[in-house]
Design an enzyme around this catalytic site. Sequence first.
Site, PDB file in Angstrom:
ATOM      1  N   LYS A  14      35.754  45.199  39.195  1.00 38.80           N
ATOM      2  CA  LYS A  14      36.004  46.370  40.054  1.00 38.80           C
ATOM      3  C   LYS A  14      35.559  47.661  39.356  1.00 38.80           C
ATOM      4  O   LYS A  14      34.842  48.475  39.937  1.00 38.80           O
ATOM      5  CB  LYS A  14      37.502  46.469  40.413  1.00 38.80           C
ATOM      6  CG  LYS A  14      38.056  45.216  41.064  1.00 38.80           C
ATOM      7  CD  LYS A  14      39.530  45.334  41.392  1.00 38.80           C
ATOM      8  CE  LYS A  14      40.446  45.475  40.206  1.00 38.80           C
ATOM      9  NZ  LYS A  14      40.590  44.264  39.359  1.00 38.80           N
ATOM     10  N   ARG A  88      47.801  47.595  45.538  1.00 34.27           N
ATOM     11  CA  ARG A  88      48.065  46.276  44.948  1.00 34.27           C
ATOM     12  C   ARG A  88      49.255  45.599  45.603  1.00 34.27           C
ATOM     13  O   ARG A  88      49.604  44.479  45.214  1.00 34.27           O
ATOM     14  CB  ARG A  88      48.381  46.462  43.464  1.00 34.27           C
ATOM     15  CG  ARG A  88      47.209  46.241  42.527  1.00 34.27           C
ATOM     16  CD  ARG A  88      47.707  46.547  41.133  1.00 34.27           C
ATOM     17  NE  ARG A  88      47.074  45.806  40.103  1.00 34.27           N
ATOM     18  CZ  ARG A  88      46.083  46.283  39.350  1.00 34.27           C
ATOM     19  NH1 ARG A  88      45.586  47.473  39.573  1.00 34.27           N
ATOM     20  NH2 ARG A  88      45.598  45.554  38.385  1.00 34.27           N
ATOM     21  N   ARG A 127      35.851  42.118  26.881  1.00 36.50           N
ATOM     22  CA  ARG A 127      35.616  43.481  27.377  1.00 36.50           C
ATOM     23  C   ARG A 127      35.863  44.557  26.311  1.00 36.50           C
ATOM     24  O   ARG A 127      36.807  44.489  25.534  1.00 36.50           O
ATOM     25  CB  ARG A 127      36.551  43.760  28.557  1.00 36.50           C
ATOM     26  CG  ARG A 127      36.545  45.230  28.962  1.00 36.50           C
ATOM     27  CD  ARG A 127      37.235  45.499  30.244  1.00 36.50           C
ATOM     28  NE  ARG A 127      38.517  44.846  30.397  1.00 36.50           N
ATOM     29  CZ  ARG A 127      39.154  44.756  31.558  1.00 36.50           C
ATOM     30  NH1 ARG A 127      38.630  45.272  32.645  1.00 36.50           N
ATOM     31  NH2 ARG A 127      40.314  44.142  31.631  1.00 36.50           N
ATOM     32  N   ARG A 172      49.221  38.822  34.548  1.00 32.57           N
ATOM     33  CA  ARG A 172      48.455  39.704  35.457  1.00 32.57           C
ATOM     34  C   ARG A 172      47.935  38.916  36.656  1.00 32.57           C
ATOM     35  O   ARG A 172      47.942  39.407  37.783  1.00 32.57           O
ATOM     36  CB  ARG A 172      47.312  40.367  34.687  1.00 32.57           C
ATOM     37  CG  ARG A 172      47.802  41.408  33.692  1.00 32.57           C
ATOM     38  CD  ARG A 172      46.775  41.744  32.636  1.00 32.57           C
ATOM     39  NE  ARG A 172      45.598  42.415  33.163  1.00 32.57           N
ATOM     40  CZ  ARG A 172      44.459  42.563  32.465  1.00 32.57           C
ATOM     41  NH1 ARG A 172      44.366  42.081  31.238  1.00 32.57           N
ATOM     42  NH2 ARG A 172      43.445  43.191  33.001  1.00 32.57           N
TER      43      ARG A 172
HETATM   44  P1  AP5 Z   1      35.784  45.171  34.792  1.00 31.72           P
HETATM   45  O1  AP5 Z   1      34.796  45.850  35.670  1.00 31.72           O
HETATM   46  O2  AP5 Z   1      36.419  45.975  33.717  1.00 31.72           O
HETATM   47  O3  AP5 Z   1      36.889  44.414  35.687  1.00 31.72           O
HETATM   48  P2  AP5 Z   1      38.083  44.989  36.584  1.00 31.72           P
HETATM   49  O4  AP5 Z   1      38.090  44.221  37.845  1.00 31.72           O
HETATM   50  O5  AP5 Z   1      38.010  46.481  36.661  1.00 31.72           O
HETATM   51  O6  AP5 Z   1      39.284  44.488  35.700  1.00 31.72           O
HETATM   52  P3  AP5 Z   1      40.617  45.184  35.178  1.00 31.72           P
HETATM   53  O7  AP5 Z   1      41.159  44.234  34.124  1.00 31.72           O
HETATM   54  O8  AP5 Z   1      40.382  46.595  34.752  1.00 31.72           O
HETATM   55  O9  AP5 Z   1      41.491  45.134  36.405  1.00 31.72           O
HETATM   56  P4  AP5 Z   1      42.995  45.148  36.411  1.00 31.72           P
HETATM   57  O10 AP5 Z   1      43.190  45.162  37.860  1.00 31.72           O
HETATM   58  O11 AP5 Z   1      43.698  44.075  35.670  1.00 31.72           O
HETATM   59  O12 AP5 Z   1      43.367  46.422  35.515  1.00 31.72           O
HETATM   60  P5  AP5 Z   1      43.849  47.866  35.869  1.00 31.72           P
HETATM   61  O13 AP5 Z   1      43.308  48.782  34.833  1.00 31.72           O
HETATM   62  O14 AP5 Z   1      43.591  48.172  37.305  1.00 31.72           O
HETATM   63  O15 AP5 Z   1      35.055  43.882  34.161  1.00 31.72           O
HETATM   64  C1  AP5 Z   1      35.721  43.027  33.242  1.00 31.72           C
HETATM   65  C2  AP5 Z   1      34.728  42.561  32.162  1.00 31.72           C
HETATM   66  O16 AP5 Z   1      33.749  41.714  32.781  1.00 31.72           O
HETATM   67  C3  AP5 Z   1      33.932  43.706  31.503  1.00 31.72           C
HETATM   68  O17 AP5 Z   1      33.748  43.407  30.149  1.00 31.72           O
HETATM   69  C4  AP5 Z   1      32.578  43.724  32.251  1.00 31.72           C
HETATM   70  O18 AP5 Z   1      31.514  44.173  31.421  1.00 31.72           O
HETATM   71  C5  AP5 Z   1      32.430  42.242  32.621  1.00 31.72           C
HETATM   72  N1  AP5 Z   1      31.750  42.079  33.918  1.00 31.72           N
HETATM   73  C6  AP5 Z   1      31.963  42.813  35.045  1.00 31.72           C
HETATM   74  N2  AP5 Z   1      31.189  42.367  36.050  1.00 31.72           N
HETATM   75  C7  AP5 Z   1      30.489  41.305  35.548  1.00 31.72           C
HETATM   76  C8  AP5 Z   1      29.551  40.410  36.112  1.00 31.72           C
HETATM   77  N3  AP5 Z   1      29.160  40.500  37.387  1.00 31.72           N
HETATM   78  N4  AP5 Z   1      29.043  39.428  35.313  1.00 31.72           N
HETATM   79  C9  AP5 Z   1      29.440  39.307  34.012  1.00 31.72           C
HETATM   80  N5  AP5 Z   1      30.325  40.139  33.421  1.00 31.72           N
HETATM   81  C10 AP5 Z   1      30.853  41.126  34.186  1.00 31.72           C
HETATM   82  O19 AP5 Z   1      45.426  47.746  35.728  1.00 31.72           O
HETATM   83  C11 AP5 Z   1      46.044  47.597  34.467  1.00 31.72           C
HETATM   84  C12 AP5 Z   1      47.565  47.606  34.651  1.00 31.72           C
HETATM   85  O20 AP5 Z   1      47.985  48.884  35.206  1.00 31.72           O
HETATM   86  C13 AP5 Z   1      48.137  46.560  35.616  1.00 31.72           C
HETATM   87  O21 AP5 Z   1      48.344  45.308  34.982  1.00 31.72           O
HETATM   88  C14 AP5 Z   1      49.455  47.238  36.054  1.00 31.72           C
HETATM   89  O22 AP5 Z   1      50.448  47.108  35.058  1.00 31.72           O
HETATM   90  C15 AP5 Z   1      49.065  48.701  36.143  1.00 31.72           C
HETATM   91  N6  AP5 Z   1      48.589  49.124  37.500  1.00 31.72           N
HETATM   92  C16 AP5 Z   1      47.346  49.614  37.798  1.00 31.72           C
HETATM   93  N7  AP5 Z   1      47.251  49.886  39.108  1.00 31.72           N
HETATM   94  C17 AP5 Z   1      48.443  49.553  39.661  1.00 31.72           C
HETATM   95  C18 AP5 Z   1      48.939  49.578  40.988  1.00 31.72           C
HETATM   96  N8  AP5 Z   1      48.184  50.000  42.018  1.00 31.72           N
HETATM   97  N9  AP5 Z   1      50.224  49.154  41.216  1.00 31.72           N
HETATM   98  C19 AP5 Z   1      51.006  48.722  40.187  1.00 31.72           C
HETATM   99  N10 AP5 Z   1      50.584  48.667  38.900  1.00 31.72           N
HETATM  100  C20 AP5 Z   1      49.318  49.071  38.626  1.00 31.72           C
END
Ligand code: AP5
Length: 216
Positions: A14, A88, A127, A172
Site C-alpha cells: 500500500k 481498518r 523492508r 497484525r
Molecule cells: P509496503 O508498501 O511498505 O507495504 P504496506 O502495505 O504499506 O505495509 P505496512 O506494513 O506498512 O502496512 P500495515 O498496514 O501493517 O502498517 P501501517 O503502517 O499502516 O511494502 C512492504 C515491503 O514489500 C517493502 O519492503 C516494499 O519494498 C516491498 N514491496 C512492495 N510492493 C512490492 C511488490 N509488488 N513486489 C515485491 N516487493 C514489494 O500500520 C502500523 C500499525 O499502526 C498497525 O499495526 C496499527 O497498530 C496502527 N494503525 C495504523 N492505521 C490504523 C488504523 N486505521 N486503525 C487502527 N490502527 C492503525
Amino acid sequence: MTNIILLGPPGAGKGTQAKRLEEARGMVQLSTGDMLKEAIAKGTDLGKRVEGIMARGELVTDEIVIGLIEAKMNDGAQGGFIFDGFPRTLKQADALGDLLSRTGQTLDSVIEMQVDDAALVARVTGRFTCGNCGAVYHDVTYPTKVQGVCDVCGSTNMKRRADDNEETLKTRLMEYYKKTSPLIGYYYAKGRLSAVDGLAEVDAVAEAIAKVLDKP
Ligand code: AP5
C-alpha cells in the site's frame, strides 16, 4: 480529483504504491500508520499512548485514527487523497463516508491489493525505509541503487520498523482478517471495489492501479 483507498494486509504494498501515485498524479497520501509512527518518534502524548499497542501489532482505537484523518483532510488535496491503512474497521469506514460527504467529496475507488500470507513474511522482514523522505525499499526485491543511500533524496538515514518481525506479523495479520477484511464486502456492496494482483512486480502493480483509476 480522485479519492481512493488502498486496502490490503500488512506488507501488501500500500505504502509503495501510494508514493507512486503521489508522484504520478499529485495525490496526497494519508497513512494513519505513518502519522502514528511520527507521533512515537516525536515522543508526543499520543505517541506514548500507542507505542505498546503498535509494537504488539494490534489496532489503536477508532477514535484516535478518525481524529488524525479528519485533521489532515481539512488541509485539502487538489489531486485527491490516497487513504493508506485507513479505514481498518467498519466504524472507520462509516466515519470516512461521513467526512467525505460533509466536505462534498466522493470516494471514487477502493483497490484491494491481493497477496498471500507466505509472501508477506518476506516482504515485511526485508523492508527498510528512508528516515528522511519515507521512500520504501526491500533488501531483495527493491534495494537502493547505492547501498545505504536513498534513491530519492540521498539520505543515508535508513530505518527498520519495530513491528516488522515474524511474531508481530502474526498478530497484525489476525487483526487484518478479523477487523479489516470485512471492508472488502462493505465496499463491494457499495460498488466501489476493484482488485489488483499485489504479488506482481512493483511497476506492474502500479500499471494495474492506473488502469482502475483511468477506467471511464
Ligand atoms: P509496503 O508498501 O511498505 O507495504 P504496506 O502495505 O504499506 O505495509 P505496512 O506494513 O506498512 O502496512 P500495515 O498496514 O501493517 O502498517 P501501517 O503502517 O499502516 O511494502 C512492504 C515491503 O514489500 C517493502 O519492503 C516494499 O519494498 C516491498 N514491496 C512492495 N510492493 C512490492 C511488490 N509488488 N513486489 C515485491 N516487493 C514489494 O500500520 C502500523 C500499525 O499502526 C498497525 O499495526 C496499527 O497498530 C496502527 N494503525 C495504523 N492505521 C490504523 C488504523 N486505521 N486503525 C487502527 N490502527 C492503525
